[in-house]
Motif scaffolding. Structure first.
Motif, short mmCIF file in Angstrom:
data_model
loop_
_atom_site.label_atom_id
_atom_site.label_comp_id
_atom_site.label_asym_id
_atom_site.label_seq_id
_atom_site.Cartn_x
_atom_site.Cartn_y
_atom_site.Cartn_z
N GLY A 1 -17.23 -38.40 42.80
CA GLY A 1 -17.76 -37.63 43.02
C GLY A 1 -18.08 -36.80 41.42
N ARG A 2 -16.78 -36.71 41.26
CA ARG A 2 -16.73 -36.35 39.29
C ARG A 2 -17.68 -37.35 38.32
N HIS A 3 -17.52 -37.68 38.58
CA HIS A 3 -17.52 -39.33 37.36
C HIS A 3 -18.94 -39.35 37.02
N LEU A 4 -19.96 -39.21 39.08
CA LEU A 4 -20.57 -39.58 38.93
C LEU A 4 -21.88 -38.68 38.37
N LEU A 5 -21.56 -36.95 38.64
CA LEU A 5 -21.62 -35.73 38.34
C LEU A 5 -21.88 -35.93 36.31
N HIS A 6 -20.43 -36.48 35.78
CA HIS A 6 -21.04 -36.58 34.54
C HIS A 6 -21.81 -37.48 33.91
N SER A 7 -21.81 -38.71 34.89
CA SER A 7 -22.68 -39.72 33.59
C SER A 7 -24.18 -38.69 33.30
N ARG A 8 -24.64 -37.73 34.59
CA ARG A 8 -26.41 -37.31 35.06
C ARG A 8 -27.24 -38.16 35.41
N SER A 9 -27.22 -39.26 35.87
CA SER A 9 -27.37 -39.76 36.78
C SER A 9 -27.12 -40.11 37.83
N PRO A 10 -26.97 -39.09 38.61
CA PRO A 10 -26.38 -40.02 40.05
C PRO A 10 -26.90 -40.81 41.06
N ALA A 11 -28.42 -39.87 41.39
CA ALA A 11 -29.06 -41.24 42.14
C ALA A 11 -29.31 -43.24 41.39
N LEU A 12 -29.43 -43.18 40.82
CA LEU A 12 -29.35 -44.23 39.83
C LEU A 12 -28.11 -44.61 40.20
N ASN A 13 -27.14 -44.37 39.85
CA ASN A 13 -25.56 -45.00 39.49
C ASN A 13 -24.92 -45.51 41.33
N ALA A 14 -25.75 -44.00 41.98
CA ALA A 14 -25.29 -44.71 44.01
C ALA A 14 -25.84 -45.80 44.19
N ARG A 15 -27.16 -46.37 43.62
CA ARG A 15 -28.20 -47.79 44.36
C ARG A 15 -27.13 -48.33 42.95
N SER A 16 -26.89 -48.30 42.49
CA SER A 16 -25.72 -49.27 41.28
C SER A 16 -24.96 -50.05 42.05
N LEU A 17 -24.27 -48.92 42.23
CA LEU A 17 -22.43 -49.19 43.14
C LEU A 17 -23.22 -49.92 44.50
N PHE A 18 -24.31 -50.12 45.11
CA PHE A 18 -24.07 -49.69 46.13
C PHE A 18 -24.41 -52.41 46.12
N LYS A 19 -24.94 -52.09 44.44
CA LYS A 19 -25.27 -54.12 43.97
C LYS A 19 -24.23 -54.48 43.19
N LEU A 20 -22.70 -53.62 43.42
CA LEU A 20 -22.14 -54.48 42.62
C LEU A 20 -21.84 -55.50 42.66
N ASN A 21 -20.83 -56.41 42.59
CA ASN A 21 -20.05 -57.37 43.71
C ASN A 21 -21.20 -58.51 44.46
N GLN A 22 -22.29 -58.03 44.98
CA GLN A 22 -23.45 -58.32 45.95
C GLN A 22 -23.78 -59.90 45.15
N PRO A 23 -23.76 -60.61 46.67
CA PRO A 23 -24.80 -61.73 46.18
C PRO A 23 -26.16 -61.58 45.18
N ASP A 24 -26.52 -60.79 45.60
CA ASP A 24 -27.72 -60.55 44.54
C ASP A 24 -27.94 -59.50 43.85
N GLY A 25 -26.45 -58.98 43.26
CA GLY A 25 -26.44 -58.05 42.51
C GLY A 25 -25.85 -58.16 41.46
N PHE A 26 -25.23 -57.40 40.81
CA PHE A 26 -24.25 -57.78 39.61
C PHE A 26 -22.95 -57.68 39.66
N ASP A 27 -21.90 -58.14 38.20
CA ASP A 27 -20.84 -58.53 38.55
C ASP A 27 -20.03 -57.49 37.87
N CYS A 28 -19.38 -56.62 38.26
CA CYS A 28 -18.48 -55.27 38.08
C CYS A 28 -18.08 -55.63 37.07
N PRO A 29 -18.75 -55.01 36.04
CA PRO A 29 -18.24 -54.32 34.39
C PRO A 29 -16.60 -54.78 34.23
N GLY A 30 -16.22 -54.34 35.70
CA GLY A 30 -14.32 -53.67 35.78
C GLY A 30 -13.71 -54.90 35.28
#
Ligand code: MGD
Ligand code: MGD
Ligand code: MO
Length: 787
Positions: free
Chosen positions: A45-74
């Motif tokens: 929660g803290r890091h989502l807020l700090h990025s100042r881009s929560p809506a965008l990020n929440a969507r990004s997170l659900f596309k992590l490591n999904q077949p049609d999404g992107f590979d986690c940069p971790g």
């Protein structure tokens, strides 16, 4: 409160952002909770807020490591091949939000701050300014970066490279964040230019694993796949902190523990993630504040003691075998291995007292570990930087492989080697040919494809690159991702070496220290990140590919709008350099059409398919959900060694590892440099290290309680760390707060990269040349810094 007592405090609240840059005095508390759990969710929660881009990020997170999404940069941990797979990972979230931040580093920013001023900022503050948006060129007269047109920047690079007396004056560094296609184009560019100077972050990371596995088994990659973890009866984890660095691995370990597998940990520190884990994806557990034990047994060897530990286990097994117990897999040994007798003789000749002194474990503990191993019919050995960043890392990895072979733990389900890689595509970059010591087969294949002679002389690795720049001014350094200057050892020496260059140029997403240590000329080339849509000129979105730690190759396509419209993709930048560099050379368009590569990455993949083994039909195979597996010969009991068998090594133990060498030097300790929970390598996300009970600062040194007292200090006191200076270089870093911690005597720990000035460049692994960043000689001086 007594001097060793710590304040006990609950987990920090979710509301506040990662602590402010000014908060440099760390608070120390006892952390009683499991890894993961509510603490992880609050932190997200803290890091989502700090990025100042929560809506965008929440969507990004659900596309992590999904077949049609992107590979986690971790990290490079593998993805499950079945089931729904949104895998929650606190540190994956940090990686994505850090990239998807709404903050920008504009030309006004560079006009405001001189490079000299920015050099006084710490790593957190630099990257926290946000995404780089336009190419910048350093002006030495004003000491400021100024905007430069893309064409001018790329022309400058090509002109400077062409002006070099020899191609070997060019150095082409790759960080493991770069995707396969970028890596392939980069190595092709360097080799067509005429050099194998392709150092990479692997040189600082798992190099020892590759060298050792190649020698023992004929292939440098791990053999255990994700499904093997589901079948293993025992998992041995050496020198790795998955709770922070491979959090998705904790889920796998937890499942293994739940079904009764034995998990045996060897770690110099008590790491919370290896003890207990609460899975944020298990609602009931979260509701009841439950958790699950991870390690069934936790051994704490001294720094650099693992080779002795493993040899002790082998010694116990050989003794039991000699007494007639069926603890060795003789059938496997006879059919598939070579040089067993030399190894056996070496082990039997090593005294228990020697093993105890070097490992820091007792004979009973080593025998107990051997018993746990003997009870398992399918064992995986995992390891990471606690094994690979020592002087004797290559013999240590070979010793681990020796141990696995004794009970036939290769080429069967639930068993194998698992060097757990770091950067999400560090393994893939090597597969693509980013290597300063390329195989003859690779060079022959490149020559056959491009009808051009390839350089045959080996290039420089990361340490040798610094030595070359230090000793000979006038080189050109190009960095594809990463933060080379800050990641490599001996910061003071390294910074002088970098400043000797005629040009330093970095392809980057965020501002970092490498940009500030400029050559005569310097460029920042900002690129789009993995979470962003990579569109070609025709507007079509492009696919890139990566390879994980288990050799699965899969596609990745970003979903966010690029941080700025003037950003270019890594491939657009690299092909732009290539076009200029080879404009007047005899590389006809029909041989390499750089523009076609840029416009359609399928074209690059066709080149890869023609040159790199295992990539036939690359374009169709990578479009299957979850991609494909690059077969590992070891899994099929095929060994590309001289004997065609899996080979035992019979290396002697080092006469004395660092903690033994320092035992007679009054006041000296062995320091390991490691990651906090709030960082990704040189990227610092915040000042907390929750599982180790640190809040609001990174300048801490973890010490054994008895050492603190023996050296005449107190917990909470500020000290300066002083390193070796027998070569005339003063090595010290100031102002670290002492933290009492559960670690063996003589062993200390602090965070990297702040401590990199303490590591002499020459302090590196035998055969791997990896900086030995887990065994650095240091002593402490009371600091003048006020508490
Ligand atoms: N969130 C996050 N994820 C990451 C990274 C990150 O920085 N942040 N970095 C990525 C990269 S590039 C890499 S390489 C990996 C690194 O992953 P790790 O190897 O887990 O990284 P380190 O923090 O260096 O941790 C080393 C661990 O080994 C232990 N250790 C140190 N020396 C010894 C020793 O001599 N013997 C034993 N038995 N144990 C020892 C330390 O106590 C520590 O637990 O993580 C990757 N993933
Ligand atoms: N003392 C000590 N030193 C160490 C280690 C240690 O344990 N102790 N660990 C070593 C290890 S294991 C490693 S792997 C190295 C890490 O060395 P590197 O891989 O060189 O360093 P990173 O910190 O991962 O690089 C961070 C930078 O990468 C850039 N970046 C991020 N994403 C992208 C992208 O998608 N594209 C591009 N072009 N740029 C991007 C950003 O500008 C960011 O500032 O450090 C090594 N150094
Ligand atoms: Mo790494």
């Amino acid at each position: 409160m007594s001097q060793f007592q710590r304040e006990s405090r609950p987990e920090s609240p979710a509301e506040d952002a990662p602590r402010a840059a000014s908060a440099k005095a760390p608070k120390i508390f006892d952390y009683h909770n499991p890894a993961g759990g509510w603490g992880a969710l609050k932190s997200v929660g803290r890091h989502l807020l700090h990025s100042r881009s929560p809506a965008l990020n929440a969507r990004s997170l659900f596309k992590l490591n999904q077949p049609d999404g992107f590979d986690c940069p971790g990290c490079a941990w593998g993805d499950p091949e079945h089931g729904s797979s949104f895998e929650f990972c606190e540190n994956g979230v940090k990686a994505v939000t850090w990239e998807a931040t709404a903050k920008r580093v504009t030309r006004q920013f560079f006009a405001k701050y001189s490079v000299s001023e920015l050099k006084t900022w710490d790593d957190y503050r630099l990257e926290d300014q946000g995404r780089l948006v336009e190419p910048m060129r350093y002006n030495a007269e004003t000491d400021h970066y100024e905007p430069v047109a893309w064409d001018e920047a790329l022309d400058l690079i090509a002109d400077e490279l062409k002006a070099l007396p020899t191609p070997n004056d060019g150095i082409f560094y790759t960080s493991g964040k770069a995707c396969n296609e970028s890596a392939y184009v980069f190595q092709l560019l360097a080799r067509l230019f005429g050099t194998n100077n392709l150092p990479d972050c692997s040189n600082m990371c798992h190099e020892a694993s590759g060298v050792a596995l190649n020698a023992a088994l004929g292939t440098g990659k791990g053999s255990a796949r994700l499904e093997d973890f589901e079948k293993a009866e025992a998992i041995f984890v050496f020198g790795q902190n998955p709770g922070t660095n491979h959090p998705r691995m904790l889920g796998v370990l937890r499942e293994a523990a739940e079904r009764g597998a034995t998990i045996v940990t060897f770690n110099t520190l008590k790491e919370r993630g290896l003890e207990k884990f609460a899975d944020p994806q298990k609602p009931l557990e979260m509701l009841h504040n439950g958790s699950h034990r991870i390690s069934s047994h936790y051994f704490r060897p001294k720094l650099g003691g693992d080779m002795a530990v493993v040899r002790g286990m082998a010694k116990a097994l050989f003794a039991r075998d000699a007494a007639g117990e069926a603890v060795l897999d003789h059938d496997f040994l006879n059919r598939h291995t070579a040089h067993l007798e030399a190894y056996r003789a070496r082990v039997e000749a090593t005294e228990w007292a020697t093993l105890e002194a070097q490992s820091g474990l007792t004979r009973e503990e080593m025998e107990q570990a051997a018993e746990l191993y003997a009870r398992s019919n399918a064992t995986i050995a995992c390891w990471a930087m606690g094994i690979t960043q020592h002087k004797h890392s290559v013999p240590t990895v070979r010793e681990i492989v020796n141990l696995l072979m004794l009970r036939g733990n290769l080429g069967k389900p639930g068993a194998g080697t698992s060097p757990v890689r770091g950067h999400s595509n560090v393994q893939g970059d090597r597969t693509m040919g980013v290597f300063e010591k390329p195989s003859k087969a690779l060079l022959d294949a490149l020559e056959a494809k491009y009808a051009r002679p390839m350089p045959r002389e080996h290039g420089v690795d990361s340490v040798a690159a610094v030595e070359a720049m230090r000793d000979q001014p006038g080189k050109v350094f190009i960095g594809l991702a990463g933060n080379f200057t800050r990641a490599i050892s001996d910061s003071v020496v390294t910074e002088k070496a970098m400043a000797n260059c005629r040009l330093t140029a970095f392809i980057s997403t965020k501002l970092n220290r490498s940009h500030l240590v400029t050559g005569d000329q310097a460029l920042i080339l900002p690129c789009i990140g993995r979470s962003e849509i990579d569109r070609n000129a025709a507007g079509k979105s492009q696919l890139i590919t990566v390879e994980d730690s288990m050799s699965m190759v899969h596609g990745s396509a970003g979903i966010n709008k690029p941080a700025d419209q003037s950003l270019r993709s890594e491939i657009a930048i690299l092909t732009g350099i290539a076009e200029r560099l080879f404009a007047d050379a005899a590389i006809a368009d029909e041989v390499i059409d750089w523009a076609a590569m840029r416009e359609d990455y399928d074209v690059i993949r066709e080149h890869i398919a023609a040159v790199i083994p295992g990539f036939h039909d690359f374009n169709s195979r990578v479009r299957v959900p979850r991609g494909f597996w690059l077969a590992n010969p070891v899994a099929g009991l095929e060994f590309g060694t001289a004997t065609g068998r899996a080979e035992f090594s019979a290396d002697p133990l080092p006469a004395a590892v660092m903690h033994q060498q320092l035992a007679s030097r009054e006041g000296w300790l062995t320091l390991q440099t490691m990651r906090s929970h709030d960082q990704y390598n040189t990227t610092v996300y915040g000042y907390d290290d929750r599982y180790r009970g640190i809040e609001g600062g990174r300048q801490v040194i973890f010490l054994n309680r008895d050492d603190i007292a023996r050296l005449g200090f107190e917990a909470g006191q500020w000290v300066d760390l002083v390193g070796e200076s027998d070569d005339g270089v003063v090595r010290r870093v100031d102002g670290f707060k002492i933290v009492a911690y559960d670690t063996p005597q003589g062993c200390a720990a602090a965070y990297y990269p702040e401590t990199n000035p303490l590591i002499p460049l020459s302090h590196k692994g035998d055969f791997s040349h990896t900086p030995a960043s887990k065994s650095i000689a240091v002593r402490l001086e009371a600091s003048t810094r006020l508490a």
